[in-house]
Design an enzyme around this catalytic site. Sequence first.
Site, PDB file in Angstrom:
ATOM      1  N   SER A 147     -20.191  -4.587   2.423  1.00 34.11           N
ATOM      2  CA  SER A 147     -20.382  -5.509   1.305  1.00 34.11           C
ATOM      3  C   SER A 147     -21.692  -6.249   1.458  1.00 34.11           C
ATOM      4  CB  SER A 147     -19.236  -6.521   1.241  1.00 34.11           C
ATOM      5  OG  SER A 147     -19.512  -7.540   0.286  1.00 34.11           O
ATOM      6  N   TYR A 161     -13.988 -12.840   5.201  1.00 34.79           N
ATOM      7  CA  TYR A 161     -14.416 -11.591   4.569  1.00 34.79           C
ATOM      8  C   TYR A 161     -15.847 -11.257   4.976  1.00 34.79           C
ATOM      9  CZ  TYR A 161     -15.416  -8.159   0.919  1.00 34.79           C
ATOM     10  OH  TYR A 161     -15.766  -7.014   0.239  1.00 34.79           O
TER      11      TYR A 161
END
Length: 252
Positions: A147, A161
């Site tokens: 990501s 995350y």
Amino acid sequence: MSNQASTPSLANKIAFVQGGSRGIGAAIVKRLAADGATVAFTYVTSPQPAQHLVSQIEAAGGRALAIQADSADASALKQAISIAAETFGGLDILVNNAGVLALGPVDDFKLEDLDRTLAVNVRSVFVATQEAVRFMKEGGRVISIGSTNAERMPFEGGAAYAMSKAALVGLTKGLARDLGKRGITVNNLQPGPVDTDMNPASGDFAETLKGLMALPRYGKVEEIASFVAYLAGPEAGYITGASLSIDGGFSA
């Protein structure tokens, strides 16, 4: 036109995609199959979309296999990869696409959410790679879907995350060193906001995210899949250990 020119770029290749039944994963499965690969993929709880995807690929003349396995379950993930390799006679491409997103302030972020984030987003990548390379020969490809939040986390609540996706940067470098002598490349693809059911371009948070990007739009799942297909193909054989952003300038 010669036969060589018309041969799909991934003809005779066998791919395994963990987390392939919907969203970006399903687009990756479709693209790899369209480029000639035989594709096995995992799903967790929804067999109908997974089997529909298999039917679509088979209707187009391809081969696909859906296997139920939670990426947080190391034994189930290893077994799924072994089944795929034994069913199709080997493995050439591994795509680590499974991921979870748990957001919340650090003050009361639950440890069980942290543990599952690490189990799916990090440990499964290591486990799947460890198992998959048992079946890979020279020219193998390992591609993880990270990501852009590994590079930039511009809002509150995303620490766990972001940590999990940043871990893939280091893991990719280390695995590339470990596997380079065997002719296997390892790369990490870092998407920005992508239009999926989980994060739609029409969602409540979309306008805020668009304002953070150089290109003020969400990515398409097909755009992510095309980058995966390139990294899986013969032209990307000199790329390894890289974390490559496809984020509309989110991290620019």
